[in-house]
Design an enzyme around this catalytic site. Sequence first.
Site, PDB file in Angstrom:
ATOM      1  N   ASP A  60       0.825  -1.217   0.000  1.00 49.68           N
ATOM      2  CA  ASP A  60       0.000   0.000   0.000  1.00 49.68           C
ATOM      3  C   ASP A  60       0.857   1.264   0.000  1.00 49.68           C
ATOM      4  O   ASP A  60       0.341   2.363   0.217  1.00 49.68           O
ATOM      5  CB  ASP A  60      -0.916   0.009   1.227  1.00 49.68           C
ATOM      6  N   GLU A  65      -0.376   9.478   1.472  1.00 50.51           N
ATOM      7  CA  GLU A  65      -1.092  10.458   2.302  1.00 50.51           C
ATOM      8  C   GLU A  65      -1.339   9.967   3.726  1.00 50.51           C
ATOM      9  O   GLU A  65      -1.319  10.748   4.678  1.00 50.51           O
ATOM     10  CB  GLU A  65      -2.455  10.770   1.673  1.00 50.51           C
ATOM     11  N   ASP A  66      -1.586   8.670   3.847  1.00 44.37           N
ATOM     12  CA  ASP A  66      -1.977   8.140   5.153  1.00 44.37           C
ATOM     13  C   ASP A  66      -0.855   8.181   6.180  1.00 44.37           C
ATOM     14  O   ASP A  66      -1.089   7.993   7.368  1.00 44.37           O
ATOM     15  CB  ASP A  66      -2.495   6.700   4.990  1.00 44.37           C
ATOM     16  N   ARG A  85       0.510  -1.513   7.479  1.00 41.91           N
ATOM     17  CA  ARG A  85       1.007  -0.325   6.769  1.00 41.91           C
ATOM     18  C   ARG A  85       2.002   0.487   7.606  1.00 41.91           C
ATOM     19  O   ARG A  85       2.454   1.539   7.159  1.00 41.91           O
ATOM     20  CB  ARG A  85      -0.173   0.563   6.340  1.00 41.91           C
ATOM     21  N   ARG A 131      -9.594   3.263  11.136  1.00 44.61           N
ATOM     22  CA  ARG A 131      -8.133   3.439  11.127  1.00 44.61           C
ATOM     23  C   ARG A 131      -7.642   4.455  12.172  1.00 44.61           C
ATOM     24  O   ARG A 131      -6.445   4.546  12.422  1.00 44.61           O
ATOM     25  CB  ARG A 131      -7.684   3.909   9.742  1.00 44.61           C
ATOM     26  N   HIS A 160     -12.058   6.366   4.787  1.00 41.94           N
ATOM     27  CA  HIS A 160     -11.454   7.557   5.394  1.00 41.94           C
ATOM     28  C   HIS A 160     -12.363   8.768   5.158  1.00 41.94           C
ATOM     29  O   HIS A 160     -13.108   8.797   4.173  1.00 41.94           O
ATOM     30  CB  HIS A 160     -10.103   7.889   4.720  1.00 41.94           C
ATOM     31  N   CYS A 245      -4.854  10.608  -1.745  1.00 42.75           N
ATOM     32  CA  CYS A 245      -4.084   9.561  -1.057  1.00 42.75           C
ATOM     33  C   CYS A 245      -2.727   9.319  -1.702  1.00 42.75           C
ATOM     34  O   CYS A 245      -1.846   8.721  -1.083  1.00 42.75           O
ATOM     35  CB  CYS A 245      -4.884   8.274  -0.968  1.00 42.75           C
TER      36      CYS A 245
HETATM   37  C1  CIR Z   1      -5.632   1.030   2.307  1.00 43.56           C
HETATM   38  O1  CIR Z   1      -6.582   0.264   2.470  1.00 43.56           O
HETATM   39  O2  CIR Z   1      -5.036   1.516   3.252  1.00 43.56           O
HETATM   40  C2  CIR Z   1      -5.181   1.353   0.914  1.00 43.56           C
HETATM   41  N1  CIR Z   1      -5.412   0.234   0.052  1.00 43.56           N
HETATM   42  C3  CIR Z   1      -5.907   2.555   0.373  1.00 43.56           C
HETATM   43  C4  CIR Z   1      -5.600   3.805   1.137  1.00 43.56           C
HETATM   44  C5  CIR Z   1      -6.271   4.996   0.569  1.00 43.56           C
HETATM   45  N2  CIR Z   1      -5.871   6.136   1.314  1.00 43.56           N
HETATM   46  C6  CIR Z   1      -6.472   7.303   1.268  1.00 43.56           C
HETATM   47  O3  CIR Z   1      -7.463   7.461   0.590  1.00 43.56           O
HETATM   48  N3  CIR Z   1      -5.984   8.266   2.020  1.00 43.56           N
END
Ligand code: CIR
Length: 252
Positions: A60, A65-66, A85, A131, A160, A245
């Site tokens: 991932d 962004e996360d 992650r 999350r 999110h 993201c």
């Molecule tokens: C996840 O499930 O964490 C990733 N496959 C997708 C994250 C998307 N993040 C975002 O929109 N900030």
Amino acid sequence: MTPTAIVGAVTASTVDATRREDQGRIDLGRAREQHAAYVAALETLGYTIVALPGDEANPDGVFVEDQAVVVGERALVCRSGHPGRRAEADAVEQALITLGLDVVRMPAPATLDGGDVLRLGSTLWVGRSDRTNDAGLAVLAEVFPTCEVRRVVLPNDVLHLKCVCSSPVPGVLVVADGLSAIDLPERVIRVAFEDRWAANVVGRGDQVIVGAGYPRVEAAIRAAGFEVLPVDMSEIRKGDGSLTCLSILIRG
Ligand code: CIR
């Protein structure tokens, strides 16, 4: 600092990105092209790109962004609510330090994904998703004492907060019908609930990048006075991704 965007990379392991429902196998060649087009659109907006090399161990990792929240010269490196992650954070932390930001790392047991944080002025609206926990909100408030942190309850099945809204430029909110929790004086561009994926946009100045295939959203953003830059994100979306993201923006 000049406006800077940290981006990740599509790697072979991107096909194994976490997803909540199967939307088909990610075509890596197309995903790479789409990511490259997104990065080019950020450059059109005037962002200088810092590209992380990508790590096959982190499927991932392209969804950078996360991993961090940046306000001004300060960055909070997140502890993802997805245990798989958390290893992504080191490379992001290093990039933020290299850029000269004042970097703080979120301690356990707090969790927070950057995709849950929407900044509007001095308010950080935070989605209380699967999350992001209350300890994560508390750390956010501690690290950014000049901001007010406000919690948003998300509609069912939303990964999110920014899956249903975004702020492409200061003072403007794009939001899908059904998210009523945010009360604010911003200019609001509303989109239909069924178009919610495309409420997630990235902008700067008078240009806004929009996920292709949503003519009503494009029209609404144009009507608000912006030039629209559509980018095809169909493969990225199969990994539950959208536009914000794929970058950490340091607006400069
Ligand atoms: C996840 O499930 O964490 C990733 N496959 C997708 C994250 C998307 N993040 C975002 O929109 N900030």
